[in-house]
Design a protein around this motif. Structure first.
Motif, PDB file in Angstrom:
ATOM      1  N   THR A  41       0.815  -1.210   0.000  1.00 49.84           N
ATOM      2  CA  THR A  41       0.000   0.000   0.000  1.00 49.84           C
ATOM      3  C   THR A  41       0.851   1.262   0.000  1.00 49.84           C
ATOM      4  O   THR A  41       0.363   2.327  -0.353  1.00 49.84           O
ATOM      5  CB  THR A  41      -0.968   0.012   1.205  1.00 49.84           C
ATOM      6  N   THR A  42       2.096   1.174   0.414  1.00 46.29           N
ATOM      7  CA  THR A  42       3.079   2.245   0.262  1.00 46.29           C
ATOM      8  C   THR A  42       4.145   1.684  -0.655  1.00 46.29           C
ATOM      9  O   THR A  42       4.796   0.693  -0.321  1.00 46.29           O
ATOM     10  CB  THR A  42       3.690   2.652   1.620  1.00 46.29           C
ATOM     11  N   LEU A  43       4.287   2.280  -1.827  1.00 35.75           N
ATOM     12  CA  LEU A  43       5.051   1.674  -2.916  1.00 35.75           C
ATOM     13  C   LEU A  43       6.347   2.415  -3.228  1.00 35.75           C
ATOM     14  O   LEU A  43       6.445   3.618  -3.012  1.00 35.75           O
ATOM     15  CB  LEU A  43       4.194   1.667  -4.187  1.00 35.75           C
ATOM     16  N   PRO A  44       7.317   1.688  -3.822  1.00 40.76           N
ATOM     17  CA  PRO A  44       8.486   2.357  -4.396  1.00 40.76           C
ATOM     18  C   PRO A  44       8.046   3.263  -5.554  1.00 40.76           C
ATOM     19  O   PRO A  44       6.983   3.057  -6.145  1.00 40.76           O
ATOM     20  CB  PRO A  44       9.347   1.199  -4.912  1.00 40.76           C
ATOM     21  N   ALA A  45       8.866   4.223  -5.902  1.00 39.15           N
ATOM     22  CA  ALA A  45       8.503   5.253  -6.878  1.00 39.15           C
ATOM     23  C   ALA A  45       8.184   4.724  -8.271  1.00 39.15           C
ATOM     24  O   ALA A  45       7.433   5.353  -9.010  1.00 39.15           O
ATOM     25  CB  ALA A  45       9.615   6.293  -6.972  1.00 39.15           C
ATOM     26  N   LEU A  46       8.721   3.569  -8.653  1.00 34.59           N
ATOM     27  CA  LEU A  46       8.478   3.052 -10.008  1.00 34.59           C
ATOM     28  C   LEU A  46       7.212   2.214 -10.135  1.00 34.59           C
ATOM     29  O   LEU A  46       6.932   1.685 -11.205  1.00 34.59           O
ATOM     30  CB  LEU A  46       9.680   2.222 -10.486  1.00 34.59           C
ATOM     31  N   MET A  47       6.438   2.104  -9.057  1.00 32.44           N
ATOM     32  CA  MET A  47       5.228   1.286  -9.119  1.00 32.44           C
ATOM     33  C   MET A  47       4.001   2.049  -8.653  1.00 32.44           C
ATOM     34  O   MET A  47       4.083   2.850  -7.734  1.00 32.44           O
ATOM     35  CB  MET A  47       5.387   0.039  -8.244  1.00 32.44           C
ATOM     36  N   THR A  48       2.871   1.787  -9.314  1.00 26.45           N
ATOM     37  CA  THR A  48       1.588   2.294  -8.844  1.00 26.45           C
ATOM     38  C   THR A  48       0.735   1.171  -8.273  1.00 26.45           C
ATOM     39  O   THR A  48      -0.297   1.432  -7.660  1.00 26.45           O
ATOM     40  CB  THR A  48       0.796   2.998  -9.963  1.00 26.45           C
ATOM     41  N   LEU A  49       1.152  -0.068  -8.491  1.00 28.90           N
ATOM     42  CA  LEU A  49       0.458  -1.248  -7.967  1.00 28.90           C
ATOM     43  C   LEU A  49       1.473  -2.364  -7.784  1.00 28.90           C
ATOM     44  O   LEU A  49       2.337  -2.560  -8.638  1.00 28.90           O
ATOM     45  CB  LEU A  49      -0.623  -1.728  -8.955  1.00 28.90           C
ATOM     46  N   HIS A  50       1.376  -3.072  -6.659  1.00 32.00           N
ATOM     47  CA  HIS A  50       2.191  -4.270  -6.449  1.00 32.00           C
ATOM     48  C   HIS A  50       1.434  -5.220  -5.535  1.00 32.00           C
ATOM     49  O   HIS A  50       1.188  -4.919  -4.374  1.00 32.00           O
ATOM     50  CB  HIS A  50       3.550  -3.925  -5.841  1.00 32.00           C
ATOM     51  N   THR A  51       1.036  -6.346  -6.096  1.00 32.38           N
ATOM     52  CA  THR A  51       0.417  -7.422  -5.336  1.00 32.38           C
ATOM     53  C   THR A  51       1.150  -8.706  -5.686  1.00 32.38           C
ATOM     54  O   THR A  51       1.913  -8.765  -6.661  1.00 32.38           O
ATOM     55  CB  THR A  51      -1.077  -7.599  -5.676  1.00 32.38           C
ATOM     56  N   GLY A  52       0.907  -9.741  -4.927  1.00 36.30           N
ATOM     57  CA  GLY A  52       1.529 -11.006  -5.260  1.00 36.30           C
ATOM     58  C   GLY A  52       1.260 -12.071  -4.225  1.00 36.30           C
ATOM     59  O   GLY A  52       0.462 -11.873  -3.304  1.00 36.30           O
ATOM     60  N   TYR A  53       1.951 -13.176  -4.403  1.00 37.41           N
ATOM     61  CA  TYR A  53       1.837 -14.254  -3.435  1.00 37.41           C
ATOM     62  C   TYR A  53       3.042 -15.172  -3.501  1.00 37.41           C
ATOM     63  O   TYR A  53       3.765 -15.214  -4.497  1.00 37.41           O
ATOM     64  CB  TYR A  53       0.539 -15.047  -3.613  1.00 37.41           C
ATOM     65  N   TRP A  54       3.260 -15.848  -2.392  1.00 37.25           N
ATOM     66  CA  TRP A  54       4.246 -16.911  -2.304  1.00 37.25           C
ATOM     67  C   TRP A  54       3.481 -18.196  -2.076  1.00 37.25           C
ATOM     68  O   TRP A  54       2.492 -18.232  -1.344  1.00 37.25           O
ATOM     69  CB  TRP A  54       5.200 -16.689  -1.117  1.00 37.25           C
ATOM     70  N   THR A  55       3.907 -19.261  -2.721  1.00 34.11           N
ATOM     71  CA  THR A  55       3.289 -20.574  -2.502  1.00 34.11           C
ATOM     72  C   THR A  55       4.344 -21.561  -2.033  1.00 34.11           C
ATOM     73  O   THR A  55       5.528 -21.443  -2.374  1.00 34.11           O
ATOM     74  CB  THR A  55       2.625 -21.115  -3.779  1.00 34.11           C
ATOM     75  N   PHE A  56       3.907 -22.521  -1.247  1.00 32.77           N
ATOM     76  CA  PHE A  56       4.774 -23.547  -0.679  1.00 32.77           C
ATOM     77  C   PHE A  56       4.103 -24.889  -0.905  1.00 32.77           C
ATOM     78  O   PHE A  56       2.941 -25.072  -0.560  1.00 32.77           O
ATOM     79  CB  PHE A  56       4.974 -23.298   0.824  1.00 32.77           C
ATOM     80  N   GLU A  57       4.855 -25.813  -1.497  1.00 30.25           N
ATOM     81  CA  GLU A  57       4.292 -27.128  -1.810  1.00 30.25           C
ATOM     82  C   GLU A  57       5.280 -28.217  -1.417  1.00 30.25           C
ATOM     83  O   GLU A  57       6.429 -28.208  -1.862  1.00 30.25           O
ATOM     84  CB  GLU A  57       3.988 -27.207  -3.309  1.00 30.25           C
ATOM     85  N   GLU A  58       4.802 -29.135  -0.580  1.00 33.84           N
ATOM     86  CA  GLU A  58       5.658 -30.252  -0.181  1.00 33.84           C
ATOM     87  C   GLU A  58       5.897 -31.169  -1.363  1.00 33.84           C
ATOM     88  O   GLU A  58       5.023 -31.381  -2.192  1.00 33.84           O
ATOM     89  CB  GLU A  58       5.015 -31.035   0.969  1.00 33.84           C
ATOM     90  N   ASN A  59       7.130 -31.689  -1.454  1.00 29.67           N
ATOM     91  CA  ASN A  59       7.474 -32.657  -2.481  1.00 29.67           C
ATOM     92  C   ASN A  59       8.453 -33.664  -1.887  1.00 29.67           C
ATOM     93  O   ASN A  59       8.777 -33.593  -0.696  1.00 29.67           O
ATOM     94  CB  ASN A  59       8.042 -31.966  -3.732  1.00 29.67           C
ATOM     95  N   GLU A  60       8.946 -34.581  -2.703  1.00 29.90           N
ATOM     96  CA  GLU A  60       9.831 -35.633  -2.188  1.00 29.90           C
ATOM     97  C   GLU A  60      11.149 -35.085  -1.643  1.00 29.90           C
ATOM     98  O   GLU A  60      11.781 -35.701  -0.792  1.00 29.90           O
ATOM     99  CB  GLU A  60      10.112 -36.686  -3.263  1.00 29.90           C
TER     100      GLU A  60
END
Length: 115
Positions: A41-60
């Motif tokens: 909601t408070t952004l660096p000067a080069l962005m007007t929008l920044h959203t995202g996500y991290w995902t975690f998935e168990e594997n072998e």
């Protein structure tokens, strides 16, 4: 409950490659053990929008982690931040590199903490 989403407000300072420091504010919603979604909601000067996500998935081999970002470039600030000859493509590359570097560092810290 363990699978109930949790909300976290976060403010942090980030140092750019040029040595400058900017403060960002974001909100994160955690979904236990598999996903963290966020919006800055408070952004660096080069962005007007920044959203995202991290995902975690168990594997072998343990757990695979990944991140995804959605960004809108603030075209009004390109020349001020990157120089008069910089283009939108230059800004996209700059932001992509910065976000990739920050995500990798964050995920490496999480990995070290978990281990």
């Amino acid at each position: 409950r363990e699978d109930t989403p949790g909300l976290q407000e976060l403010e942090m300072d980030t140092r750019a490659k040029d040595g400058s420091v900017h403060t960002t504010k974001s909100y994160r919603v955690t979904f236990a053990h598999h996903r963290i979604a966020y919006k800055q909601t408070t952004l660096p000067a080069l962005m007007t929008l920044h959203t995202g996500y991290w995902t975690f998935e168990e594997n072998e081999g343990g757990v695979a982690a990944s991140s995804q970002h959605t960004v809108t470039i603030n075209t009004d600030n390109i020349a001020r931040i990157l120089g008069e000859s910089a283009t939108v493509e230059d800004a996209k590359r700059y932001v992509h590199t910065a976000l990739s570097t920050n995500s990798t560092a964050t995920l490496n810290h999480a990995k070290a903490y978990a281990e």
